[in-house]
Write an enzyme that holds these catalytic residues in place. Structure first.
Site, PDB file in Angstrom:
ATOM      1  N   GLY A  46      -3.647  -0.939  -6.465  1.00  0.00           N
ATOM      2  CA  GLY A  46      -2.530  -2.065  -5.728  1.00  0.00           C
ATOM      3  C   GLY A  46      -1.660  -1.926  -5.933  1.00  0.00           C
ATOM      4  O   GLY A  46      -0.594  -0.218  -5.718  1.00  0.00           O
ATOM      5  N   GLN A  51       7.432  -1.562  -3.338  1.00  0.00           N
ATOM      6  CA  GLN A  51       6.707  -0.015  -3.551  1.00  0.00           C
ATOM      7  C   GLN A  51       6.987   0.803  -1.910  1.00  0.00           C
ATOM      8  O   GLN A  51       7.447   2.156  -2.136  1.00  0.00           O
ATOM      9  CB  GLN A  51       5.349  -0.227  -3.687  1.00  0.00           C
ATOM     10  CG  GLN A  51       5.222  -0.390  -5.368  1.00  0.00           C
ATOM     11  CD  GLN A  51       4.335  -0.004  -5.976  1.00  0.00           C
ATOM     12  OE1 GLN A  51       3.564  -0.865  -5.816  1.00  0.00           O
ATOM     13  NE2 GLN A  51       3.999   1.062  -6.805  1.00  0.00           N
ATOM     14  N   CYS A  88       1.093   3.998 -12.363  1.00  0.00           N
ATOM     15  CA  CYS A  88       1.533   3.129 -10.758  1.00  0.00           C
ATOM     16  C   CYS A  88       2.124   4.411  -9.971  1.00  0.00           C
ATOM     17  O   CYS A  88       2.567   5.288 -10.013  1.00  0.00           O
ATOM     18  CB  CYS A  88       2.906   2.598 -11.394  1.00  0.00           C
ATOM     19  SG  CYS A  88       4.281   1.729  -9.816  1.00  0.00           S
ATOM     20  N   LEU A  89       1.757   3.846  -8.644  1.00  0.00           N
ATOM     21  CA  LEU A  89       1.817   4.589  -7.415  1.00  0.00           C
ATOM     22  C   LEU A  89       3.559   5.060  -7.488  1.00  0.00           C
ATOM     23  O   LEU A  89       3.654   6.575  -6.768  1.00  0.00           O
ATOM     24  CB  LEU A  89       1.608   4.594  -6.155  1.00  0.00           C
ATOM     25  CG  LEU A  89      -0.271   3.762  -6.146  1.00  0.00           C
ATOM     26  CD1 LEU A  89      -0.042   3.585  -4.982  1.00  0.00           C
ATOM     27  CD2 LEU A  89      -0.972   6.018  -6.247  1.00  0.00           C
ATOM     28  N   HIS A 130       0.432  -6.177 -12.892  1.00  0.00           N
ATOM     29  CA  HIS A 130       1.259  -5.169 -12.875  1.00  0.00           C
ATOM     30  C   HIS A 130       2.278  -5.316 -11.117  1.00  0.00           C
ATOM     31  O   HIS A 130       3.032  -5.249 -11.458  1.00  0.00           O
ATOM     32  CB  HIS A 130       0.262  -4.093 -12.782  1.00  0.00           C
ATOM     33  CG  HIS A 130       1.264  -2.699 -12.431  1.00  0.00           C
ATOM     34  ND1 HIS A 130       1.121  -1.780 -12.899  1.00  0.00           N
ATOM     35  CD2 HIS A 130       1.247  -2.041 -11.102  1.00  0.00           C
ATOM     36  CE1 HIS A 130       1.684  -1.037 -12.353  1.00  0.00           C
ATOM     37  NE2 HIS A 130       2.047  -0.772 -11.224  1.00  0.00           N
ATOM     38  N   GLU A 131       0.923  -5.792  -9.999  1.00  0.00           N
ATOM     39  CA  GLU A 131       2.368  -5.663  -8.952  1.00  0.00           C
ATOM     40  C   GLU A 131       2.850  -7.320  -8.954  1.00  0.00           C
ATOM     41  O   GLU A 131       4.235  -6.712  -7.996  1.00  0.00           O
ATOM     42  CB  GLU A 131       0.581  -5.897  -8.412  1.00  0.00           C
ATOM     43  CG  GLU A 131      -0.333  -4.763  -7.266  1.00  0.00           C
ATOM     44  CD  GLU A 131       0.708  -3.727  -8.110  1.00  0.00           C
ATOM     45  OE1 GLU A 131       1.359  -3.601  -7.294  1.00  0.00           O
ATOM     46  OE2 GLU A 131       0.029  -2.680  -8.322  1.00  0.00           O
ATOM     47  N   HIS A 134       6.117  -5.931 -10.779  1.00  0.00           N
ATOM     48  CA  HIS A 134       6.862  -5.146  -9.291  1.00  0.00           C
ATOM     49  C   HIS A 134       7.654  -6.445  -8.061  1.00  0.00           C
ATOM     50  O   HIS A 134       8.758  -5.912  -7.708  1.00  0.00           O
ATOM     51  CB  HIS A 134       5.735  -4.435  -8.542  1.00  0.00           C
ATOM     52  CG  HIS A 134       5.476  -3.029  -8.931  1.00  0.00           C
ATOM     53  ND1 HIS A 134       6.448  -2.096  -8.920  1.00  0.00           N
ATOM     54  CD2 HIS A 134       4.258  -2.585  -8.952  1.00  0.00           C
ATOM     55  CE1 HIS A 134       5.403  -1.478  -9.365  1.00  0.00           C
ATOM     56  NE2 HIS A 134       4.458  -1.444 -10.287  1.00  0.00           N
TER      57      HIS A 134
END
Length: 149
Positions: A46, A51, A88-89, A130-131, A134
């Site tokens: 994701g 991000q 997380c990226l 999660h997304e 953000h």
């Protein structure tokens, strides 16, 4: 399509609330395509627009079942609970246990502005939450109960 730079941990853009998308144009399509390519190259499931430094309510997800694009997503229903590892990226190499709903229903728009609903369980439900976090300026480390290796 282009690979965009993923913003890391302390970047202030990760803590800002994103604005609703009102223009469904070629610029949005390019953003969605670039985000998906960036996520796949980084081996993620994701990616949210902040991000990559864009404060718009845009998310791409692929948990192995195909590409999902969410514009202006809103979680409208949750059910159950799961407690598992999350990463997380924007926080490479960091993983922690996070409680999330086991089932999630979201309403969103596609790249052309058409509304739709999507439902997910387990990993997909976790990715939706999660997304969407953000997009509101929240990161998973705020919810970690225990860090794992």
């Amino acid at each position: 399509m282009a690979i965009r730079q993923i913003r890391m941990r302390d970047d202030e853009v990760l803590r800002k609330r994103c604005k609703e998308v009102t223009k469904f144009d070629d610029k949005l399509a390019v953003l969605l395509d670039d985000m998906y390519e960036t996520m796949m190259k980084a081996d993620g499931v994701g990616l949210a627009a902040p991000q990559v430094g864009i404060l718009k309510r845009v998310v791409v997800i692929d948990v192995g079942t195909g590409r999902i694009e969410l514009v202006n997503p809103e979680i409208i229903e949750t059910e159950g609970e799961q407690d598992g590892p999350e990463g997380c990226l924007s926080f490479p190499g960091l993983f922690g246990k996070v409680k999330r709903p086991n089932k999630v229903k979201v309403k969103a728009q596609d790249r052309n502005g058409r509304p739709f609903m999507a439902e997910g369980e387990e990993l997909l439900a976790r990715a939706f939450c999660h997304e969407c976090d953000h997009l509101d300026g929240h990161v998973f480390t705020e919810l970690v109960t225990e860090y794992v290796k």
